[in-house]
Design an enzyme around this catalytic site. Sequence first.
Site, mmCIF file in Angstrom:
data_model
loop_
_atom_site.group_PDB
_atom_site.id
_atom_site.type_symbol
_atom_site.label_atom_id
_atom_site.label_comp_id
_atom_site.label_asym_id
_atom_site.label_seq_id
_atom_site.Cartn_x
_atom_site.Cartn_y
_atom_site.Cartn_z
ATOM 1 N N CYS A 17 109.761 -38.110 16.445
ATOM 2 C CA CYS A 17 108.415 -37.721 16.138
ATOM 3 C C CYS A 17 108.144 -36.163 16.717
ATOM 4 C CB CYS A 17 107.552 -38.879 16.608
ATOM 5 S SG CYS A 17 105.785 -38.581 15.893
ATOM 6 N N HIS B 276 108.924 -43.626 15.877
ATOM 7 C CA HIS B 276 109.290 -43.874 17.532
ATOM 8 C C HIS B 276 110.084 -45.001 17.576
ATOM 9 C CE1 HIS B 276 106.273 -41.241 19.594
ATOM 10 N NE2 HIS B 276 105.761 -41.322 18.402
ATOM 11 N N GLU C 139 112.148 -45.889 20.125
ATOM 12 C CA GLU C 139 112.072 -46.431 21.382
ATOM 13 C C GLU C 139 110.893 -47.587 21.651
ATOM 14 O OE1 GLU C 139 110.791 -43.756 20.451
ATOM 15 O OE2 GLU C 139 108.916 -43.311 21.444
#
Length: 212
Positions: free
Chosen positions: A89, A186, A188
Amino acid sequence: MNKSITIGILSIQGDVEENVSAVQQSMDELNIEGNVIPIKDMSKIDMLDGLVIPGGESTVIGTLLFLDESQKEILRNKILNGLPVLGTCAGLIFLSKRAYDKRLGDTKQHLLELLDVTVERNAFGRQYESFENQLSVPAIGDDLFKGVFIRGPVITETGNDVEVLCRLEEKIVAVQQKNILATSFHPELADDYRFHKKLIELCLSYNESKSM
Ligand code: GLN
């Protein structure tokens, strides 16, 4: 042979903790020995076998890191010389050569100018500031990947060395350029660490090449 690798998380601003856990979890699942260290400046860059540039706000990350121009050159040269990096991002934006904001146009922000793409920031507009979508990413396997988008960018142009890894409704949202992996979303936050594991694979080869 048991190797130990060290992966840094650029911790100037943004999604740092989540990336520390994602890399740790990926190392555990792959049975790789290693350390994950948050880094705020380039003093430990030579220890690293890889780096994550997290999501957050790309203008803030750029401004704070480039307060000292020498930091920019050290980081650029390391990545140019093969240090594997995953930018998510804001991290994608910060790695790119060209970026503009969908509404504000050219914000003249600091960029590393390494990833040969043009990025449109905040590309999904206000109504869609945050959303999730199941993405097809053949380079990481057949199962769909949960893309978590938070005021994400899209890539509108790619140079010759850039491989498109994923599109969402025709829009490019993940790419690889040699040692640089970058996503608009994202990874994660997906509870699925296949992008972080792909970074670790690059780090293992880089670590191997350093010791030759
Ligand atoms: N919109 C932010 C930027 O342009 C990126 C948002 C994010 O990283 N989640 O820097």
